[in-house]
Motif scaffolding. Structure first.
Motif, mmCIF file in Angstrom:
data_model
loop_
_atom_site.group_PDB
_atom_site.id
_atom_site.type_symbol
_atom_site.label_atom_id
_atom_site.label_comp_id
_atom_site.label_asym_id
_atom_site.label_seq_id
_atom_site.Cartn_x
_atom_site.Cartn_y
_atom_site.Cartn_z
ATOM 1 N N PHE A 79 0.826 -1.212 0.000
ATOM 2 C CA PHE A 79 0.000 0.000 0.000
ATOM 3 C C PHE A 79 0.861 1.263 0.000
ATOM 4 O O PHE A 79 0.505 2.269 -0.615
ATOM 5 N N GLY A 80 2.011 1.200 0.680
ATOM 6 C CA GLY A 80 2.934 2.329 0.654
ATOM 7 C C GLY A 80 3.497 2.562 -0.731
ATOM 8 O O GLY A 80 3.601 3.706 -1.197
ATOM 9 N N THR A 81 3.851 1.482 -1.417
ATOM 10 C CA THR A 81 4.381 1.588 -2.778
ATOM 11 C C THR A 81 3.332 2.148 -3.726
ATOM 12 O O THR A 81 3.628 3.010 -4.564
ATOM 13 N N LEU A 82 2.108 1.653 -3.608
ATOM 14 C CA LEU A 82 1.020 2.125 -4.474
ATOM 15 C C LEU A 82 0.780 3.617 -4.276
ATOM 16 O O LEU A 82 0.670 4.377 -5.244
ATOM 17 N N SER A 142 9.069 1.908 1.064
ATOM 18 C CA SER A 142 8.125 1.645 -0.031
ATOM 19 C C SER A 142 7.490 2.931 -0.559
ATOM 20 O O SER A 142 7.300 3.083 -1.769
ATOM 21 N N ILE A 143 7.174 3.866 0.321
ATOM 22 C CA ILE A 143 6.564 5.124 -0.132
ATOM 23 C C ILE A 143 7.571 5.953 -0.925
ATOM 24 O O ILE A 143 7.260 6.464 -2.010
ATOM 25 N N ILE A 144 8.789 6.061 -0.398
ATOM 26 C CA ILE A 144 9.810 6.864 -1.077
ATOM 27 C C ILE A 144 10.169 6.265 -2.436
ATOM 28 O O ILE A 144 10.222 6.974 -3.451
ATOM 29 N N GLY A 146 8.412 4.031 -4.182
ATOM 30 C CA GLY A 146 7.237 4.050 -5.049
ATOM 31 C C GLY A 146 7.092 5.408 -5.713
ATOM 32 O O GLY A 146 6.854 5.514 -6.919
ATOM 33 N N PHE A 147 7.265 6.463 -4.914
ATOM 34 C CA PHE A 147 7.220 7.834 -5.446
ATOM 35 C C PHE A 147 8.313 8.039 -6.484
ATOM 36 O O PHE A 147 8.073 8.571 -7.569
ATOM 37 N N TYR A 148 9.517 7.596 -6.140
ATOM 38 C CA TYR A 148 10.661 7.760 -7.052
ATOM 39 C C TYR A 148 10.432 7.042 -8.374
ATOM 40 O O TYR A 148 10.719 7.585 -9.449
ATOM 41 N N ASP A 149 9.885 5.834 -8.318
ATOM 42 C CA ASP A 149 9.657 5.075 -9.547
ATOM 43 C C ASP A 149 8.605 5.739 -10.422
ATOM 44 O O ASP A 149 8.732 5.779 -11.640
ATOM 45 N N ILE A 181 8.797 -7.617 -6.080
ATOM 46 C CA ILE A 181 7.339 -7.594 -5.907
ATOM 47 C C ILE A 181 6.840 -6.153 -5.757
ATOM 48 O O ILE A 181 5.851 -5.751 -6.393
ATOM 49 N N LEU A 182 7.520 -5.357 -4.947
ATOM 50 C CA LEU A 182 7.113 -3.969 -4.765
ATOM 51 C C LEU A 182 7.354 -3.149 -6.026
ATOM 52 O O LEU A 182 6.565 -2.252 -6.367
#
Length: 253
Positions: A79-82, A142-144, A146-149, A181-182
């Motif tokens: 959920f953080g990655t999303l 995961s949030i950082i 995910g944002f970066y990607d 996976i993330l």
């Protein structure tokens, strides 16, 4: 499209997915390959994301099949990655991502040097278990990333592996499985955005995706079998190559 063109794209895709499934960084091969073969930049990004998403999905399934990941933690981090990826894609429409280049070069050089000289990193899985501390650290990662990607992207898979190694003390194999996976979650989020804007050339993306699926299957199985012995040198090589490529791009801009 000529047969030679398709063969070249498939060869590029296979090599990119093979490397990416082991240590991240496949984009250093696939995206420049599309651009060199004459695909317009916006369509190259979308087409590459389609093929790369298929490859990362295949690689993720293989890691899951062999249980080389930590599902107890990932159920929180997805959920953080999303969230991060959605925010990243929205932000990239407003800001110039080129401002990040110098920072990313420095970070990639640090990752390569640290991994090279800290010999015992990732040889054993020393993760302390799922608790409030590890969930918090994982969510930040995961949030950082995910944002970066969603915002920029180069080296996301490599950064995932490095941060899981250093901050959560996983071994190389679990770090690679968690990261892949993330990375798939952020990839598919970006892919949906590109598809909605009509930036995918499916006549190129589909054959390239098939080749990348094969490369991902082979690379993932080798990573699971060989662990740190294979992942460490490829991680170092990929991060250094990315840093050199970005320096070259800046100096020739």
């Amino acid at each position: 499209m000529s047969i030679e063109y398709i063969v070249a794209l498939c060869g590029i895709g296979f090599a990119a997915a093979f490397i990416d499934s082991i240590a991240g960084g496949g984009g250093i091969i696939s995206l420049p390959g599309l651009l060199v073969l004459g695909v317009p930049p916006a369509f190259a990004l979308g087409t590459n994301k389609f093929a790369a998403s298929c490859a990362s999905f295949t690689s993720s399934l293989t890691f899951i099949k062999y249980r080389v990941y930590d599902g107890d933690l990932l159920k929180y981090l997805v959920f953080g990655t999303l969230l991060g990826a959605i925010l990243g894609v929205k932000t990239v429409l407003l800001l110039d991502s080129s401002q990040l280049r110098i920072i990313i070069i420095i970070l990639m050089m640090f990752v390569a040097i640290y991994t090279l000289f800290v010999k015992n990193i990732g040889n054993e899985n020393k993760f302390e278990g799922v608790n409030k501390k590890t969930i918090a650290i994982g969510l930040i990662i995961s949030i950082i990333l995910g944002f970066y990607d969603g915002f920029f992207g180069p080296g996301t898979g490599s950064f995932y592996i490095f941060l899981f190694l250093t901050l959560l003390n996983y071994d190389f194999k679990i770090s690679a499985g968690n990261g892949k996976i993330l990375n798939f979650v952020s990839n598919i989020t970006s892919l949906i955005m590109f598809a909605l804007h009509g930036k995918i050339l499916y006549s190129i993306a589909i054959p390239m995706a098939l080749a990348m699926i094969l490369g991902a299957r082979l690379g993932t199985k080798l990573a699971i079998k060989n662990g740190a012995r294979l992942i460490r040198p490829i991680l170092i090589s990929v991060t250094l190559l990315y840093a050199v490529k970005m320096i070259f791009d800046i100096t020739n801009h």
